[in-house]
Scaffold this active site. Structure first.
Site, short mmCIF file in Angstrom:
data_model
loop_
_atom_site.label_atom_id
_atom_site.label_comp_id
_atom_site.label_asym_id
_atom_site.label_seq_id
_atom_site.Cartn_x
_atom_site.Cartn_y
_atom_site.Cartn_z
N LYS A 98 -23.54 72.65 39.66
CA LYS A 98 -22.26 71.90 39.92
C LYS A 98 -22.27 70.39 40.28
O LYS A 98 -21.29 69.58 40.23
CB LYS A 98 -21.22 72.67 40.54
N ASP A 132 -11.57 73.76 40.14
CA ASP A 132 -11.66 74.87 41.42
C ASP A 132 -10.47 74.47 42.17
O ASP A 132 -9.68 75.54 42.59
CB ASP A 132 -12.98 74.97 41.98
#
Ligand code: ATR
Length: 278
Positions: free
Chosen positions: A65, A103
């Site tokens: 990520k 997110d």
């Protein structure tokens, strides 16, 4: 046919293929979403695969990520602030890779849906200071939380995380966060404690405000001991599955052109997988 990917290492455990295939079927799309195991040393090779144009984009999970940002041509302000991306968009016109982070959106959209009163909160207690906590702190600041108390086993990581919003964040002791528990309007577990196979999170909610909302990013089990205690005390509790489902929405929309619904059928579909005997 339009195609999207998810890459990670490991990747087998990911529920994202189940989420996206549910939507592909629901909306009758000629599309696919496939999981590929990519180890860190193969990330550049995968970048070349994206640039070959076979995908509209995809998702990136651990441990890529942060690293994926270096492989993108453009990075959203959100991904830049969080320092990590989970969603990739291949722009066919400009032949460029765009990196985004959904997110924080997933966290916010889940609470908006399950406990809309969370927006009235002013003070939050964040347990943990890993990657997930970064996205959540970003979301809390965006939502206008004035005080964000961070408790983490490793204090230095909490100090580091607080630099994201130095005016709003303060560090509280991991072992004795009880004053913070008593003043928080929102309590969030971002650690892996409580997850199947991990120790549970030992946090007493005996002094928590009756109006407080308690949420967990852990979704296996769906009801962690933290959420069970919150429920037993009559507090509003929100499980972590919703964040996972909502974070998938913006990517699907970008790749396939339809904004999908997080509906009860989707939730049931993932819950039945989570509760399926191994
Ligand atoms: P993620 O990206 O999912 O947030 P991570 O970056 O590995 O994952 O972060 C895991 C978090 O869980 C950290 O806050 C970690 O605390 P440390 O910074 O002290 O490592 C926390 N955590 C994991 N296991 C823990 C345990 N047994 N006790 C307390 N905290 C734990």
């Amino acid at each position: 046919m339009k195609a999207a990917f998810i890459i990670g290492d490991p990747i087998k455990h990911s529920r994202s293929p189940l989420i996206h295939s549910y939507w592909i079927k629901k909306y009758g799309l000629d599309a696919s979403y496939e999981a590929t195991h990519v180890i860190p040393s193969a990330l550049s090779e995968f970048e070349a695969t994206i640039r070959n144009g076979g995908f509209e984009g995809g998702n990136v999970t651990l441990p890529h990520k942060q690293a994926i940002i270096r492989h993108a041509d453009t990075v959203s302000e959100t991904a830049r602030a969080i320092g990590a991306a989970n969603t990739i968009i291949w722009d066919r016109n400009s032949q460029t890779i765009h990196a985004d982070n959904t997110d924080a959106y997933g966290f916010t959209a889940n609470l908006d849906s399950e406990a809309p009163a969370w927006r009235k909160g002013k003070s939050a207690l964040v347990l943990g200071a890993g990657g997930a906590a970064r996205a959540i702190i970003y979301a809390l600041v965006q939502a206008g939380f004035q005080t964000i108390m961070i408790a983490n086993r490793t204090r230095e990581s909490a100090v580091d995380l607080a630099l994201m919003a130095p005016d709003n964040c303060r560090i509280v002791a991991w072992d004795t966060p009880s004053d913070a528990v008593a003043t928080a309007d929102l309590i969030i577990n971002t650690t892996s404690l409580g997850m199947i196979g991990q120790p549970s999170l030992e946090l007493s909610l005996s002094r928590t405000k009756q109006s407080a909302i308690v949420t967990d990013i852990v979704y296996a089990p769906l009801e962690t001991s933290l959420l069970a205690e919150a429920k037993a005390r009559g507090l509003t509790s929100v499980d972590g599955l919703g964040m996972l489902l909502h974070q998938a929405v913006p990517g699907f929309q970008e790749w396939f052109g339809i904004r999908p619904d997080v509906d009860a059928g989707l939730r049931d579909h993932i819950v039945s997988d989570l509760t399926r005997p191994a």
